[in-house]
Structures are given as C-alpha cells and as structure tokens.
Scaffold this active site. Structure first.
Site, short mmCIF file in Angstrom:
data_model
loop_
_atom_site.label_atom_id
_atom_site.label_comp_id
_atom_site.label_asym_id
_atom_site.label_seq_id
_atom_site.Cartn_x
_atom_site.Cartn_y
_atom_site.Cartn_z
N SER A 127 0.83 -1.21 0.00
CA SER A 127 0.00 0.00 0.00
C SER A 127 0.86 1.25 0.00
O SER A 127 1.97 1.26 0.59
CB SER A 127 -0.87 -0.03 1.27
N TYR A 152 -2.14 -0.95 10.96
CA TYR A 152 -2.36 -1.50 9.62
C TYR A 152 -1.18 -1.17 8.71
O TYR A 152 -0.61 -2.05 8.04
CB TYR A 152 -3.67 -0.94 9.01
N LYS A 156 1.90 -3.60 6.71
CA LYS A 156 2.34 -3.62 5.29
C LYS A 156 3.86 -3.44 5.22
O LYS A 156 4.54 -4.09 4.41
CB LYS A 156 1.62 -2.53 4.49
P1 NAD Z 1 -11.17 -6.88 1.01
O1 NAD Z 1 -11.42 -6.86 2.47
O2 NAD Z 1 -12.29 -6.60 0.10
O3 NAD Z 1 -10.52 -8.28 0.60
C1 NAD Z 1 -9.70 -9.01 1.45
C2 NAD Z 1 -10.26 -10.44 1.50
O4 NAD Z 1 -9.43 -11.21 2.37
C3 NAD Z 1 -11.67 -10.50 2.07
O5 NAD Z 1 -12.50 -11.22 1.18
C4 NAD Z 1 -11.52 -11.24 3.40
O6 NAD Z 1 -12.65 -12.02 3.69
C5 NAD Z 1 -10.26 -12.05 3.15
N1 NAD Z 1 -9.51 -12.40 4.35
C6 NAD Z 1 -9.11 -11.59 5.37
N2 NAD Z 1 -8.46 -12.29 6.31
C7 NAD Z 1 -8.41 -13.58 5.87
C8 NAD Z 1 -7.89 -14.79 6.39
N3 NAD Z 1 -7.28 -14.81 7.59
N4 NAD Z 1 -8.02 -15.92 5.69
C9 NAD Z 1 -8.65 -15.93 4.49
N5 NAD Z 1 -9.19 -14.82 3.95
C10 NAD Z 1 -9.07 -13.66 4.63
O7 NAD Z 1 -9.95 -5.87 0.76
P2 NAD Z 1 -9.38 -5.30 -0.62
O8 NAD Z 1 -9.71 -3.87 -0.68
O9 NAD Z 1 -9.74 -6.19 -1.74
O10 NAD Z 1 -7.83 -5.40 -0.30
C11 NAD Z 1 -7.04 -6.50 -0.74
C12 NAD Z 1 -5.61 -6.29 -0.29
O11 NAD Z 1 -5.12 -5.06 -0.81
C13 NAD Z 1 -5.43 -6.22 1.22
O12 NAD Z 1 -4.20 -6.85 1.55
C14 NAD Z 1 -5.34 -4.74 1.49
O13 NAD Z 1 -4.61 -4.45 2.65
C15 NAD Z 1 -4.60 -4.26 0.25
N6 NAD Z 1 -4.83 -2.85 -0.09
C16 NAD Z 1 -6.11 -2.40 -0.24
C17 NAD Z 1 -6.33 -1.06 -0.51
C18 NAD Z 1 -7.72 -0.50 -0.63
O14 NAD Z 1 -7.88 0.71 -0.49
N7 NAD Z 1 -8.74 -1.30 -0.89
C19 NAD Z 1 -5.23 -0.20 -0.69
C20 NAD Z 1 -3.94 -0.71 -0.55
C21 NAD Z 1 -3.74 -2.06 -0.25
C1 WQD Z 2 -9.61 9.50 0.80
C2 WQD Z 2 -9.80 10.99 1.03
C3 WQD Z 2 -10.24 11.58 3.32
C4 WQD Z 2 -14.13 9.65 3.61
C5 WQD Z 2 -7.01 4.57 3.01
C6 WQD Z 2 -5.95 3.92 3.85
C7 WQD Z 2 -4.78 3.55 2.98
C8 WQD Z 2 -5.22 2.72 1.78
C9 WQD Z 2 -6.33 3.36 1.04
C10 WQD Z 2 -5.09 0.39 2.25
C11 WQD Z 2 -9.11 11.47 2.31
C12 WQD Z 2 -11.42 11.92 2.44
C13 WQD Z 2 -12.92 10.11 3.13
C14 WQD Z 2 -15.15 10.58 3.94
C15 WQD Z 2 -13.69 12.36 3.25
N1 WQD Z 2 -5.73 1.45 2.17
N2 WQD Z 2 -12.70 11.46 2.96
N3 WQD Z 2 -14.89 11.90 3.73
O1 WQD Z 2 -7.39 7.59 3.82
O2 WQD Z 2 -6.44 7.99 1.48
O3 WQD Z 2 -6.46 5.74 2.42
O4 WQD Z 2 -7.39 3.69 1.96
O5 WQD Z 2 -3.90 0.21 2.20
O6 WQD Z 2 -3.91 2.83 3.80
O7 WQD Z 2 -5.53 4.84 4.85
O8 WQD Z 2 -8.60 6.73 1.74
O9 WQD Z 2 -10.90 6.72 0.95
O10 WQD Z 2 -10.48 6.86 3.44
O11 WQD Z 2 -9.96 8.81 2.00
O12 WQD Z 2 -13.52 13.57 3.13
O13 WQD Z 2 -16.23 10.23 4.42
O14 WQD Z 2 -11.20 11.24 1.23
O15 WQD Z 2 -10.02 12.61 4.26
O16 WQD Z 2 -8.60 12.73 2.02
P1 WQD Z 2 -7.19 7.12 2.43
P2 WQD Z 2 -10.06 7.21 2.06
#
Ligand code: NAD
Ligand code: WQD
Length: 343
Positions: A127, A152, A156
C-alpha cells in the site's frame, strides 16, 4: 495446460477483479477466503462475467495446519497472489493484535506453504500507506519509508520486510510487491465491486451511498490543507486497471522476466485529485447532486500523495487506461446494482 494461480482473499474487492482478469488471460484460478469481509455470491459475479466459476475454498489462513493441508491438496500452483488481510485503518488502531495476527500470520503461513510445496512466485498487496506524508511528490519506489501511521500501515511495512528476507534466503522464490494507491470503481458489468460492511471508511463508497440516500450527508474532512482547493489529494486508481497489473506481474514471474527476485512497484495513475474534485466529477458524470458539508480534518489523514508511476509503466509495460469519469460512473452503476436499481 492452464497454469493455476492461487488468489487469497479472492472474493474481496481487489481479489475478485483480479480473478476476472486472470481468467480472461487464460489462467486457472483457485480462490481461498474466510469470507470475513466478503460474500460467497461474489463467485456468481465472477462466473457471470467470465463464464467460469473459479474453485473456492473457505479457509482461514491464520491456521498454519489448515494452510499446509490446503497446499498439499492442490499440487500444481504456479503462483500466489496474496490479498487476504484486514484493512480498516481505524480498527487497527483500536485492535492492533487482530492486524498483526491476521496480516503477518497469513503471510508467514502462505510463505511456509510455498517453500514446502515448491511454489516460486508471489505477488503481494502492499500500500502507498508505507510512504506516509512524503516530503517529495510524486513518490517513487525509492522514496524513504516513514514511520507507519497506524498498526495496519505497520503490517504492510513488516510484510514487505518478511518478503525481502524470505526471498533473500531462498533463491527459488520471487516476489512482486505492489503498492496500491487508492483503488476505486467497479467492473464495467456492475456485477462485482466494493462491498463495504457497515458505514464505509473510504471516500468513494461513502459518496455512492450518500447519492443513493443510504447516508444523509458526506462529510469532507477538511478544506484548510495546503492543496489547490484546501481538501486532501490522493491518487485514485481504477480497480480493473489495478487488477490487470497483477496479471502482468504474474506473467512476468512465470516467464522469468523479472530482473530481481524482489521487485516493488507503485500502482497509481500518477495524478493527484482532491476530495472536492472527486465530488464535482461524480456529480457531473452521474447527474446526482451530492449532499455534503465541510467538517474538521480526520485524525491521521495525510495531506497529499500521488504516485510516480514511471517504473511500473516502463518495467511492467503497464499503465492505467480508465479515466476518473468512467471510474466514478462504474462505482455508481455498482451501487445501483447492489441496491436493485436499474442502470
Ligand atoms: P477486502 O477486504 O475486500 O478483501 C480481502 C479479503 O481477504 C476479504 O474477502 C476477506 O474475507 C479475506 N480475508 C481476510 N483475512 C483472511 C484470512 N485470515 N483468511 C482468508 N481470507 C481472509 O480488501 P481489498 O480492498 O480487496 O484489499 C485486498 C488487499 O489489498 C489487502 O491486503 C489490502 O490491505 C490491500 N490494499 C487495499 C487497498 C484499498 O484501499 N482497498 C489499498 C492498498 C492495499
Ligand atoms: C480519501 C480521502 C479523506 C471519507 C485509506 C488507507 C490507505 C489505503 C487506502 C489500504 C481522504 C477523504 C474520506 C469521507 C472524506 N488502504 N474522505 N470523507 O485515507 O487515502 O487511504 O485507503 O492500504 O492505507 O488509509 O482513503 O478513501 O479513506 O480517503 O472527506 O467520508 O477522502 O479525508 O482525504 P485514504 P479514504
């Protein structure tokens, strides 16, 4: 014969879009998920889009013996994409042990299974949170990692270290760690998308739920930042583009085109977009007026971040294709789909 890719967390948001992209590319997909943050019906969506229902195992990857038994029963896996993790930043502050156990424990178990059963390739979901508020923008893969702003985020950073050390100790193993910026949007079919449980933390699901009337009002967290319009700036990447980068990474490792055993790529668009610009764009493309108000800053938010994507563009030969308009429209179509409204 088709090569088999194990997708952990494959019924989740990014995993399900990646499963579709892998199947489209001709891979055989096996999904493992404990359904802690997703639903079994996601498999129906994947099947409707691709015509193929991936094999699915409901399994909690924190239990090492079960993970071992799984790998034993699936003899021919060519690569793993490890999405499974807990991802709610706020919850990680109140319940850090859940995050350390789930995010570190599942990775360790998967890597042990890979070593034991001779699986060489892993793509890991990292991330942009590892950069925190960088002093220099846009951030490159060499931008210094800052102290994590949440448990969190720390998981990562530690997972990347676990991968680096494990790859260094095992010359057969290769890893591509992908640092996602802000994934948004849904598949163009509106058959899969993001399914936040409860009140969404993230901006785009909150926008679409507000437009749908499920939330009364979007709160914009601060308009006094040092950005062009005062609201925070992020790099919002279309989830289908993001999914395709996983396929490219898998192809790269399977075809031995990776230059190092541990590679790290930023996945973003390269463009910073403010919260207020997101709202205006959403209103323009959907014709929905959004009820919103400016409120105080959210604790822990960084002011601005966006990616330098040149390394991913040049090395992977990948770049984003969707524009923000199409992406926000896809998020809106998905919201309508899950609420049973016709597009
Ligand atoms: P998500 O929660 O939709 O998907 C994650 C999946 O993993 C879920 O279906 C959950 O049920 C499963 N899971 C969690 N713990 C588990 C376990 N112990 N065993 C088996 N399954 C398990 O999340 P996402 O948004 O699809 O994110 C996927 C990956 O990408 C994650 O590692 C997340 O940290 C990373 N990521 C997401 C974002 C984002 O903003 N969505 C940003 C950066 C990184
Ligand atoms: C985006 C922008 C908020 C909600 C998070 C995790 C990051 C990564 C991605 C996994 C920000 C603003 C949001 C609302 C708002 N995840 N906002 N009103 O915080 O950039 O990142 O998700 O790795 O680790 O921290 O994403 O979508 O929460 O926010 O004004 O109700 O929207 O302040 O500027 P963020 P977000």
């Amino acid at each position: 014969m088709k090569k088999t890719i194990l997708v952990t967390g494959g019924t989740g948001y990014i995993g399900s879009h990646t499963a579709v992209a892998l199947i489209d590319e001709g891979y055989d997909v096996v999904i493992v998920d404990n359904l802690s943050n997703s639903k079994m019906e996601v498999l129906d969506g994947i099947e409707k889009i691709t015509g193929i229902r991936p094999r699915f195992e409901q399994l909690d990857l924190v239990y090492s013996e079960r993970v071992d038994a799984f790998f034993k029963s699936y003899a021919k896996i060519s690569a793993v994409i490890h999405f499974a993790a807990s991802k709610a930043v706020g919850e990680s502050v109140s319940n850090p042990l859940k995050y350390y156990q789930n995010n570190l424990g599942t990775l360790v178990n998967v890597l042990q299974g890979m070593e034991k059963y001779d699986i060489s390739n892993i793509v890991f979901s990292s991330s942009c949170t590892v950069y925190g508020q960088s002093d220099i923008l846009p951030v490159t893969e060499n931008t210094p990692i800052k102290e994590a702003m949440s448990p969190y985020g720390n998981t990562k950073q530690i997972c990347e270290e676990i991968l680096r050390d494990t790859v260094a100790a095992n010359e057969k193993l290769s890893c591509v760690a992908l640092r996602y910026f802000n994934p948004v949007g849904a598949h163009a079919s509106a058959l899969i998308g993001e399914l936040p449980l409860g009140v969404p933390d993230n901006l785009v699901p909150f926008i679409t739920q507000t437009a749908m009337g499920i939330r009364e009002k979007l709160r914009v967290f601060g308009d006094d930042y040092n950005t062009p319009d005062g609201s925070c700036v992020r790099d919002y990447i279309n989830v289908v583009d993001l999914a395709k980068a996983h396929v490219v990474s898998i192809n790269r490792m399977i075809n031995n085109q990776n230059k190092k055993h541990m590679e790290i790529f930023n996945l973003g668009t390269g463009n910073g977009v403010s919260v207020l610009e997101m709202i205006k764009t959403f209103e323009k493309v959907t014709g929905q007026a959004l009820n919103y108000e400016i409120v105080a800053r959210r604790a822990g938010d960084i002011e601005q971040v966006w990616a330098d994507t040149s390394f991913a563009n040049n090395e992977l030969g990948w770049k984003t294709e969707a524009n923000l308009e199409d992406t926000l429209l896809s998020a809106w179509n998905w919201e309508k789909h899950i609420r049973g409204k016709k597009s």
